[in-house]
Design a protein around this motif. Structure first.
Motif, PDB file in Angstrom:
ATOM      1  N   UNK A 229       0.844  -1.179   0.000  1.00  0.00           N
ATOM      2  CA  UNK A 229       0.000   0.000   0.000  1.00  0.00           C
ATOM      3  C   UNK A 229       0.886   1.238   0.000  1.00  0.00           C
ATOM      4  N   UNK A 230       0.620   2.180  -0.896  1.00  0.00           N
ATOM      5  CA  UNK A 230       1.435   3.392  -0.933  1.00  0.00           C
ATOM      6  C   UNK A 230       1.210   4.227   0.325  1.00  0.00           C
ATOM      7  N   UNK A 231       2.161   5.069   0.665  1.00  0.00           N
ATOM      8  CA  UNK A 231       1.994   5.898   1.857  1.00  0.00           C
ATOM      9  C   UNK A 231       0.817   6.861   1.698  1.00  0.00           C
ATOM     10  N   UNK A 232       0.280   7.287   2.825  1.00  0.00           N
ATOM     11  CA  UNK A 232      -0.839   8.237   2.803  1.00  0.00           C
ATOM     12  C   UNK A 232      -0.375   9.563   2.213  1.00  0.00           C
ATOM     13  N   UNK A 233      -1.288  10.232   1.584  1.00  0.00           N
ATOM     14  CA  UNK A 233      -0.988  11.525   0.970  1.00  0.00           C
ATOM     15  C   UNK A 233      -1.192  12.607   2.014  1.00  0.00           C
ATOM     16  N   UNK A 234      -0.085  13.167   2.510  1.00  0.00           N
ATOM     17  CA  UNK A 234      -0.218  14.240   3.495  1.00  0.00           C
ATOM     18  C   UNK A 234      -0.175  15.602   2.800  1.00  0.00           C
ATOM     19  N   UNK A 235      -0.441  16.649   3.555  1.00  0.00           N
ATOM     20  CA  UNK A 235      -0.537  17.994   2.966  1.00  0.00           C
ATOM     21  C   UNK A 235       0.761  18.442   2.301  1.00  0.00           C
ATOM     22  N   UNK A 236       1.904  18.145   2.934  1.00  0.00           N
ATOM     23  CA  UNK A 236       3.165  18.601   2.340  1.00  0.00           C
ATOM     24  C   UNK A 236       3.471  17.845   1.043  1.00  0.00           C
TER      25      UNK A 236
ATOM     26  N   UNK B 126      -9.831  10.946  -1.434  1.00  0.00           N
ATOM     27  CA  UNK B 126      -9.996   9.800  -2.336  1.00  0.00           C
ATOM     28  C   UNK B 126      -8.672   9.144  -2.715  1.00  0.00           C
ATOM     29  N   UNK B 127      -7.581   9.615  -2.171  1.00  0.00           N
ATOM     30  CA  UNK B 127      -6.261   9.098  -2.540  1.00  0.00           C
ATOM     31  C   UNK B 127      -6.164   7.597  -2.335  1.00  0.00           C
ATOM     32  N   UNK B 128      -6.602   7.082  -1.198  1.00  0.00           N
ATOM     33  CA  UNK B 128      -6.508   5.646  -0.927  1.00  0.00           C
ATOM     34  C   UNK B 128      -7.369   4.841  -1.900  1.00  0.00           C
ATOM     35  N   UNK B 129      -8.547   5.364  -2.234  1.00  0.00           N
ATOM     36  CA  UNK B 129      -9.417   4.669  -3.188  1.00  0.00           C
ATOM     37  C   UNK B 129      -8.783   4.619  -4.575  1.00  0.00           C
ATOM     38  N   UNK B 130      -8.122   5.702  -4.971  1.00  0.00           N
ATOM     39  CA  UNK B 130      -7.437   5.709  -6.267  1.00  0.00           C
ATOM     40  C   UNK B 130      -6.293   4.699  -6.292  1.00  0.00           C
ATOM     41  N   UNK B 131      -5.571   4.580  -5.184  1.00  0.00           N
ATOM     42  CA  UNK B 131      -4.471   3.616  -5.111  1.00  0.00           C
ATOM     43  C   UNK B 131      -5.010   2.190  -5.250  1.00  0.00           C
TER      44      UNK B 131
ATOM     45  N   UNK C 146      -7.761   1.323  -6.839  1.00  0.00           N
ATOM     46  CA  UNK C 146      -8.209   1.166  -8.218  1.00  0.00           C
ATOM     47  C   UNK C 146      -7.014   0.912  -9.140  1.00  0.00           C
ATOM     48  N   UNK C 147      -5.919   1.652  -8.944  1.00  0.00           N
ATOM     49  CA  UNK C 147      -4.738   1.450  -9.777  1.00  0.00           C
ATOM     50  C   UNK C 147      -4.196   0.036  -9.633  1.00  0.00           C
ATOM     51  N   UNK C 148      -4.247  -0.511  -8.428  1.00  0.00           N
ATOM     52  CA  UNK C 148      -3.758  -1.874  -8.215  1.00  0.00           C
ATOM     53  C   UNK C 148      -4.631  -2.882  -8.956  1.00  0.00           C
ATOM     54  N   UNK C 149      -5.936  -2.646  -8.986  1.00  0.00           N
ATOM     55  CA  UNK C 149      -6.833  -3.571  -9.699  1.00  0.00           C
ATOM     56  C   UNK C 149      -6.660  -3.462 -11.209  1.00  0.00           C
ATOM     57  N   UNK C 150      -6.473  -2.265 -11.716  1.00  0.00           N
ATOM     58  CA  UNK C 150      -6.365  -2.046 -13.162  1.00  0.00           C
ATOM     59  C   UNK C 150      -5.077  -2.639 -13.715  1.00  0.00           C
ATOM     60  N   UNK C 151      -4.032  -2.637 -12.929  1.00  0.00           N
ATOM     61  CA  UNK C 151      -2.728  -3.099 -13.409  1.00  0.00           C
ATOM     62  C   UNK C 151      -2.537  -4.603 -13.231  1.00  0.00           C
TER      63      UNK C 151
END
Length: 65
Positions: A1-8, A32-37, A39-44
């Motif tokens: 799982x990719x790291x969480x998307x923080x503000x910085x 929605x960052x985690x949901x996109x990650x 989805x990308x894993x399923x598509x690839x």
């Protein structure tokens, strides 16, 4: 799982790409960052030709006759 998307990280990515977003748009993107990650894993993943049903045709001899 990719790291969480923080503000910085988001600010850096937006600045590097030249995209300017409002605070509300940034909040939406972060939420929605985690949901996109996921989805990308399923598509690839390898898929068969039936994964794109719009690109396949199942004509019978009667259809062609």
């Amino acid at each position: 799982m990719p790291p969480a998307l923080n503000d910085s990280a988001l600010s850096y990515l937006l600045a590097a790409s030249g995209i300017e977003l409002t605070d509300a748009q940034k909040a939406d993107l972060t939420s929605i960052h985690d949901l996109l990650a996921e989805m990308k894993a399923r598509v690839r993943q390898p898929r068969g030709r039936m994964a794109e049903p719009a690109h396949t045709f199942g004509f019978t001899a009667e259809d062609l006759g």
